[in-house]
Enzyme design. Structure first.
Site, PDB file in Angstrom:
ATOM      1  N   HIS A   1       0.838  -1.203   0.000  1.00 29.21           N
ATOM      2  CA  HIS A   1       0.000   0.000   0.000  1.00 29.21           C
ATOM      3  C   HIS A   1       0.872   1.253   0.000  1.00 29.21           C
ATOM      4  O   HIS A   1       0.843   2.065   0.936  1.00 29.21           O
ATOM      5  CB  HIS A   1      -0.944  -0.013   1.200  1.00 29.21           C
ATOM      6  CG  HIS A   1      -2.386   0.101   0.830  1.00 29.21           C
ATOM      7  ND1 HIS A   1      -3.045  -0.856   0.099  1.00 29.21           N
ATOM      8  CD2 HIS A   1      -3.293   1.089   1.075  1.00 29.21           C
ATOM      9  CE1 HIS A   1      -4.291  -0.497  -0.075  1.00 29.21           C
ATOM     10  NE2 HIS A   1      -4.472   0.688   0.489  1.00 29.21           N
TER      11      HIS A   1
ATOM     12  N   GLY B   1      -5.274   5.313  -4.674  1.00 29.87           N
ATOM     13  CA  GLY B   1      -4.979   4.792  -6.006  1.00 29.87           C
ATOM     14  C   GLY B   1      -4.149   3.534  -6.013  1.00 29.87           C
ATOM     15  O   GLY B   1      -3.643   3.130  -7.073  1.00 29.87           O
TER      16      GLY B   1
ATOM     17  N   GLY C   1      -5.180   0.373  -5.596  1.00 32.59           N
ATOM     18  CA  GLY C   1      -5.855  -0.653  -6.378  1.00 32.59           C
ATOM     19  C   GLY C   1      -5.741  -0.405  -7.868  1.00 32.59           C
ATOM     20  O   GLY C   1      -5.429  -1.312  -8.645  1.00 32.59           O
TER      21      GLY C   1
ATOM     22  N   THR D   1      -3.517   1.306  -9.480  1.00 33.40           N
ATOM     23  CA  THR D   1      -2.140   1.130  -9.928  1.00 33.40           C
ATOM     24  C   THR D   1      -1.756  -0.344  -9.950  1.00 33.40           C
ATOM     25  O   THR D   1      -1.074  -0.807 -10.878  1.00 33.40           O
ATOM     26  CB  THR D   1      -1.182   1.910  -9.024  1.00 33.40           C
ATOM     27  OG1 THR D   1      -1.569   3.291  -9.014  1.00 33.40           O
ATOM     28  CG2 THR D   1       0.250   1.797  -9.521  1.00 33.40           C
TER      29      THR D   1
ATOM     30  N   TYR E   1     -11.268  -8.528  -3.828  1.00 42.19           N
ATOM     31  CA  TYR E   1     -11.014  -8.299  -2.408  1.00 42.19           C
ATOM     32  C   TYR E   1     -10.833  -9.616  -1.662  1.00 42.19           C
ATOM     33  O   TYR E   1      -9.971  -9.741  -0.788  1.00 42.19           O
ATOM     34  CB  TYR E   1     -12.164  -7.516  -1.781  1.00 42.19           C
ATOM     35  CG  TYR E   1     -12.282  -6.080  -2.239  1.00 42.19           C
ATOM     36  CD1 TYR E   1     -11.156  -5.297  -2.464  1.00 42.19           C
ATOM     37  CD2 TYR E   1     -13.533  -5.504  -2.441  1.00 42.19           C
ATOM     38  CE1 TYR E   1     -11.271  -3.981  -2.881  1.00 42.19           C
ATOM     39  CE2 TYR E   1     -13.660  -4.185  -2.853  1.00 42.19           C
ATOM     40  CZ  TYR E   1     -12.526  -3.426  -3.074  1.00 42.19           C
ATOM     41  OH  TYR E   1     -12.645  -2.119  -3.490  1.00 42.19           O
TER      42      TYR E   1
END
Length: 232
Positions: free
Chosen positions: A132, A137, A139, A141, A176
């Site tokens: 992370h 952004g 996800g 990326t 997810y």
């Protein structure tokens, strides 16, 4: 733990847009620019003189395009700690982000030939979300960077309008769930278990390519079962 329906970053972020309609418009425009960048990367690195090596600069470039005009942190690593709402995973401190990103890139480069494209794509998808590295952004990326891998290994931009990133954006729950499964394997056993993510990406890739076949044939071709042996 039941996987969440959504995971959202919680961090201090210098937002440039507050109007939700304008934000949605800018995000859609940036998504197109980000995909164009993936296409350009594929075309560039398929040239023999530009042999591909996964680098942090690729991730920073894709992130900048995703957050341009939205956040003042576009194209930069997060400056502070972050939490992921809806997940038990706690990302490492900001001071470790550059080192962890280097390790991610090393994994891809070191395993470029021996591992399948789907495995490497799944690794990038999971590990980037695990690190992370951005305030927002992550996800978007990760999905763009992950898609770059099988395209380069195939030697061409994979055909199909409903790409893997597009399909994930339309239904994020399986994505997810796959992230949570990989997180759990790493935190509980210290192992890289990407089976759920690999299965998901393989399924989405199949849908993407079948769509191309359906368009070309008008949906009149039936694929043989994998168990059938044409030579028998």
């Amino acid at each position: 733990m039941k996987p969440p329906d959504a995971r959202h970053s919680q961090a201090e972020d210098a937002r440039l847009l507050t109007d939700q309609n304008e934000l949605a418009r800018q995000e859609a425009l940036n998504g197109l620019r980000q995909f164009d960048a993936v296409v350009e990367m594929v075309e560039y690195h398929l040239q023999p003189e530009h042999r591909f090596r996964f680098r942090p600069s690729h991730l920073l470039h894709l992130h900048r395009l995703a957050l341009e005009g939205i956040s003042s942190y576009a194209g930069t690593w997060r400056p502070a700690s972050i939490q992921i709402e809806g997940s038990r995973h706690q990302p490492a401190g900001a001071h470790r982000v550059p080192e962890l990103i280097e390790e991610l890139c090393d994994y891809v480069n070191d395993h470029w030939q021996e591992c399948t494209p789907i495995h490497l794509a799944a690794y990038v998808m999971w590990r980037l979300n695990w690190i992370h590295p951005f305030t927002d952004g992550n996800g978007r990326t990760s999905r763009a960077a992950s898609y770059l891998i099988p395209c380069l290994r195939a030697g061409y931009l994979l055909p199909g309008k409903q790409t893997i990133p597009d399909q994930i954006s339309q239904n994020k729950k399986p994505y997810y769930e796959a992230l949570e499964a990989a997180d759990a394997a790493w935190s509980e056993r210290g192992t890289v278990d990407l089976s759920a993510m690999e299965n998901l990406l393989a399924e989405l890739l199949a849908r993407q390519l079948v769509e191309v076949l359906d368009h070309a044939t008008g949906g009149h071709v039936t694929l043989p079962s994998a168990k059938e042996n044409p030579s028998s």
